[in-house]
Design a protein around this motif. Structure first.
Motif, mmCIF file in Angstrom:
data_model
loop_
_atom_site.group_PDB
_atom_site.id
_atom_site.type_symbol
_atom_site.label_atom_id
_atom_site.label_comp_id
_atom_site.label_asym_id
_atom_site.label_seq_id
_atom_site.Cartn_x
_atom_site.Cartn_y
_atom_site.Cartn_z
ATOM 1 N N LEU A 197 0.903 -1.333 -0.060
ATOM 2 C CA LEU A 197 -0.076 0.024 -0.123
ATOM 3 C C LEU A 197 1.010 1.229 -0.025
ATOM 4 C CD1 LEU A 197 -2.810 1.503 0.177
ATOM 5 C CD2 LEU A 197 -2.497 1.068 2.622
ATOM 6 N N VAL A 198 0.853 1.875 -1.013
ATOM 7 C CA VAL A 198 1.761 3.239 -1.182
ATOM 8 C C VAL A 198 1.046 4.367 -1.055
ATOM 9 C CG1 VAL A 198 3.127 4.414 -2.718
ATOM 10 C CG2 VAL A 198 3.216 1.688 -2.976
ATOM 11 N N VAL A 199 1.418 5.296 -0.050
ATOM 12 C CA VAL A 199 0.519 6.289 0.013
ATOM 13 C C VAL A 199 1.601 7.615 -0.018
ATOM 14 C CG1 VAL A 199 -0.854 7.573 1.804
ATOM 15 C CG2 VAL A 199 -0.870 5.107 1.895
ATOM 16 N N ASP A 200 0.963 8.590 -1.003
ATOM 17 C CA ASP A 200 1.745 9.494 -1.385
ATOM 18 C C ASP A 200 1.283 10.706 -0.640
ATOM 19 O OD1 ASP A 200 3.328 11.661 -2.566
ATOM 20 O OD2 ASP A 200 2.051 11.683 -4.396
ATOM 21 N N GLU A 201 2.219 11.249 0.459
ATOM 22 C CA GLU A 201 2.023 11.953 1.463
ATOM 23 C C GLU A 201 2.754 13.579 1.095
ATOM 24 O OE1 GLU A 201 2.189 10.906 5.591
ATOM 25 O OE2 GLU A 201 0.408 9.554 5.427
ATOM 26 N N ALA A 202 3.014 13.807 -0.259
ATOM 27 C CA ALA A 202 3.867 14.795 -0.380
ATOM 28 C C ALA A 202 3.262 16.044 0.103
ATOM 29 C CB ALA A 202 4.006 14.934 -2.062
ATOM 30 N N PHE A 203 2.162 16.272 0.172
ATOM 31 C CA PHE A 203 1.273 17.614 0.833
ATOM 32 C C PHE A 203 0.989 17.471 2.107
ATOM 33 C CE2 PHE A 203 0.825 17.693 -3.871
ATOM 34 C CZ PHE A 203 1.638 18.770 -4.197
ATOM 35 N N MET A 204 1.158 16.364 2.909
ATOM 36 C CA MET A 204 0.757 16.150 4.171
ATOM 37 C C MET A 204 1.289 17.352 5.161
ATOM 38 S SD MET A 204 -1.439 14.358 6.101
ATOM 39 C CE MET A 204 -1.760 12.964 5.044
ATOM 40 N N ASP A 205 2.346 17.905 4.741
ATOM 41 C CA ASP A 205 3.012 18.979 5.929
ATOM 42 C C ASP A 205 2.398 20.206 5.475
ATOM 43 O OD1 ASP A 205 4.172 19.615 3.435
ATOM 44 O OD2 ASP A 205 6.240 19.549 4.350
ATOM 45 N N ALA A 206 1.336 20.329 4.634
ATOM 46 C CA ALA A 206 0.630 21.451 4.439
ATOM 47 C C ALA A 206 -0.580 21.195 5.097
ATOM 48 C CB ALA A 206 0.420 21.820 2.705
ATOM 49 N N VAL A 207 -0.891 20.087 5.737
ATOM 50 C CA VAL A 207 -2.207 20.103 6.487
ATOM 51 C C VAL A 207 -1.898 20.270 7.967
ATOM 52 C CG1 VAL A 207 -4.073 18.220 7.196
ATOM 53 C CG2 VAL A 207 -3.064 18.406 4.774
ATOM 54 N N PRO A 208 -2.733 21.324 8.493
ATOM 55 C CA PRO A 208 -2.554 21.605 10.084
ATOM 56 C C PRO A 208 -2.575 20.312 10.849
ATOM 57 C CG PRO A 208 -3.763 23.314 9.111
ATOM 58 C CD PRO A 208 -3.651 22.001 8.375
ATOM 59 N N GLY A 209 -1.497 19.832 11.532
ATOM 60 C CA GLY A 209 -1.509 18.590 12.237
ATOM 61 C C GLY A 209 -1.110 17.540 11.992
ATOM 62 N N GLU A 210 -1.113 17.610 10.205
ATOM 63 C CA GLU A 210 -0.894 16.072 9.617
ATOM 64 C C GLU A 210 -1.936 15.344 10.329
ATOM 65 O OE1 GLU A 210 3.174 15.131 9.366
ATOM 66 O OE2 GLU A 210 3.786 17.142 8.930
ATOM 67 N N SER A 211 -3.324 15.533 10.232
ATOM 68 C CA SER A 211 -4.207 14.943 11.002
ATOM 69 C C SER A 211 -4.237 13.503 10.370
ATOM 70 C CB SER A 211 -5.402 15.533 11.071
ATOM 71 O OG SER A 211 -6.052 15.957 9.767
ATOM 72 N N ALA A 212 -4.281 13.250 9.115
ATOM 73 C CA ALA A 212 -4.400 11.995 8.365
ATOM 74 C C ALA A 212 -3.308 11.154 7.999
ATOM 75 C CB ALA A 212 -5.380 11.953 7.299
ATOM 76 N N SER A 213 -2.034 11.688 8.546
ATOM 77 C CA SER A 213 -0.807 10.962 7.963
ATOM 78 C C SER A 213 -0.608 9.534 8.715
ATOM 79 C CB SER A 213 0.333 11.610 8.591
ATOM 80 O OG SER A 213 1.578 11.125 8.070
ATOM 81 N N LEU A 214 -0.091 8.656 7.756
ATOM 82 C CA LEU A 214 0.322 7.403 8.353
ATOM 83 C C LEU A 214 1.722 6.893 8.266
ATOM 84 C CD1 LEU A 214 -1.983 5.311 6.059
ATOM 85 C CD2 LEU A 214 -2.502 5.851 8.141
#
Length: 379
Positions: A197-214
């Motif tokens: 399962l490959v999850v591209d989180e390239a923009f996750m640090d633009a989400v306050p609190g990175e709330s949905a990061s794995l």
């Protein structure tokens, strides 16, 4: 989706060659969209002539302190790059062991490594999303199937849409270009034994609190998380990103890399951007982006013909607009570059992606947009 639950682009309504069906479970999708088109093509050769709303790199970056760290690394260029310190810094930033981290020349290199080094006879890419993962898989000779999320569902993930036999699944979160943030549990629910399962989180640090990061989850089987430092820190030309995965997966990917794949300046950037002061700055920027995005969406609501994909969580928004292709050309004449949507599988000519900028830039853009829309009276 703001007034857009019923908006459907041409790709969503056409006879479906892009989706696996019960009677065509192994059908290869039509690769008609230009998977190699990226936002920089909208501004290439027009530096200083266009206000860039096409590329999702944060404006006014890199900051001076980061430029200084990168510049100082030039004195080390006589030596081969040593990624030990940068790898440890990234691992510490996520509370992980260094063995779970692999530094790459941007997230794009990671897609190539995954396509070449990881098993998967039945890869699936969840679209609309960044097109490089599918392009890399195709280049590696993989027969890729597409799962197209629907505008009528606000492009939200339906886990049951992913075929049971998919042994390599790629999804973005938050997703480019839809700006949808899928719940962490929904994505983690796609994992199962025997599946990568490959999850591209390239923009996750633009989400306050990175709330949905794995990124910091070690309990999800087969999980591979990709991160990029190019978006928040304005380092697209430096090429730096990283992979987080189980040590065995990291080893497999690392064996597929060429020697010294990440330059010393890029390693210096990775180390600096993982430090607590940089993380605090990124967190502040994420809140500012959220406020600027809300302003952009509010201004777009002034136009009845425009429908915004909401809720949006990334530093960009996706809009549906009849005749968007012509509007994009007119906006270019008026000094603004925006990202076309038809190169993303599942979208079409009536979709545009807009990068979030400061409020003054947004207001100037909205003035130009009013002139560019069909039926506008221009002098």
């Amino acid at each position: 989706m703001s007034r857009a639950a019923t908006a459907r682009g041409p790709a969503a309504d056409r006879p479906d060659t892009d989706r696996p069906t019960a009677d065509r479970p192994d059908a290869a999708p039509d690769p008609a969209p230009d998977l190699r088109h990226h936002g920089d093509a909208e501004v290439r050769g027009a530096a200083g002539e266009l206000t860039d709303l096409a590329v999702n790199v944060r404006a006014d970056t890199p900051p001076n302190w980061l430029k200084s760290r990168i510049a100082a690394s030039i004195d080390t260029l006589a030596a081969y790059p040593d990624g030990t310190a940068a790898r440890a810094a990234v691992a510490e930033r996520h509370g992980l062991a260094p063995e779970r981290v692999l530094l790459t020349a941007g997230a794009a290199e990671a897609f190539v490594l995954i396509a070449r080094a990881l098993p998967g006879r039945h890869p699936v890419v969840v679209h609309p999303q960044f097109t490089e993962p599918e392009a890399a898989l195709r280049d590696a000779g993989r027969a890729v199937r597409r799962v197209l999320l629907e505008p009528a569902d606000d492009f939200r993930l339906r886990p049951d849409a992913v075929p049971d036999d998919a042994d390599l699944v790629v999804i973005g979160n938050p997703t480019n270009p839809t700006s949808v943030l899928h719940p962490a549990d929904a994505i983690a629910g796609l994992a199962r034994p025997g599946r990568t399962l490959v999850v591209d989180e390239a923009f996750m640090d633009a989400v306050p609190g990175e709330s949905a990061s794995l990124a910091e989850r070690t309990d999800v089987p087969g999980l591979v998380v990709l991160r990029s430092l190019t978006k928040t820190w304005g380092l697209a030309g430096l090429r730096i990103g990283y992979v987080i995965a189980a040590p065995r997966t990291v080893d497999a990917l690392e064996r597929a890399q060429p020697l010294w794949p990440v330059s010393s300046p890029a390693l210096a950037a990775a180390e600096a951007c993982s430090a607590p002061p940089a993380r605090a700055e990124a967190a502040h920027a994420a809140h500012r982006i959220a406020a600027d995005r809300a302003h952009l969406i509010a201004r777009l609501a002034e136009f009845p013909s425009i429908r915004v994909c909401e809720p949006a969580a990334g530093p960009f928004v996706l809009i549906h607009l009849p005749g968007a292709d012509a509007v994009r050309a007119r906006l270019r004449e008026l000094g603004f570059a925006v990202r076309r949507g038809d190169t993303f599988p599942g979208l079409g000519l009536d979709w545009l992606r807009l990068a979030v900028r400061d409020r003054a830039t947004t207001d100037r853009f909205v003035t130009a947009l009013a002139r560019a829309l069909p039926g506008a009276h221009t002098e």
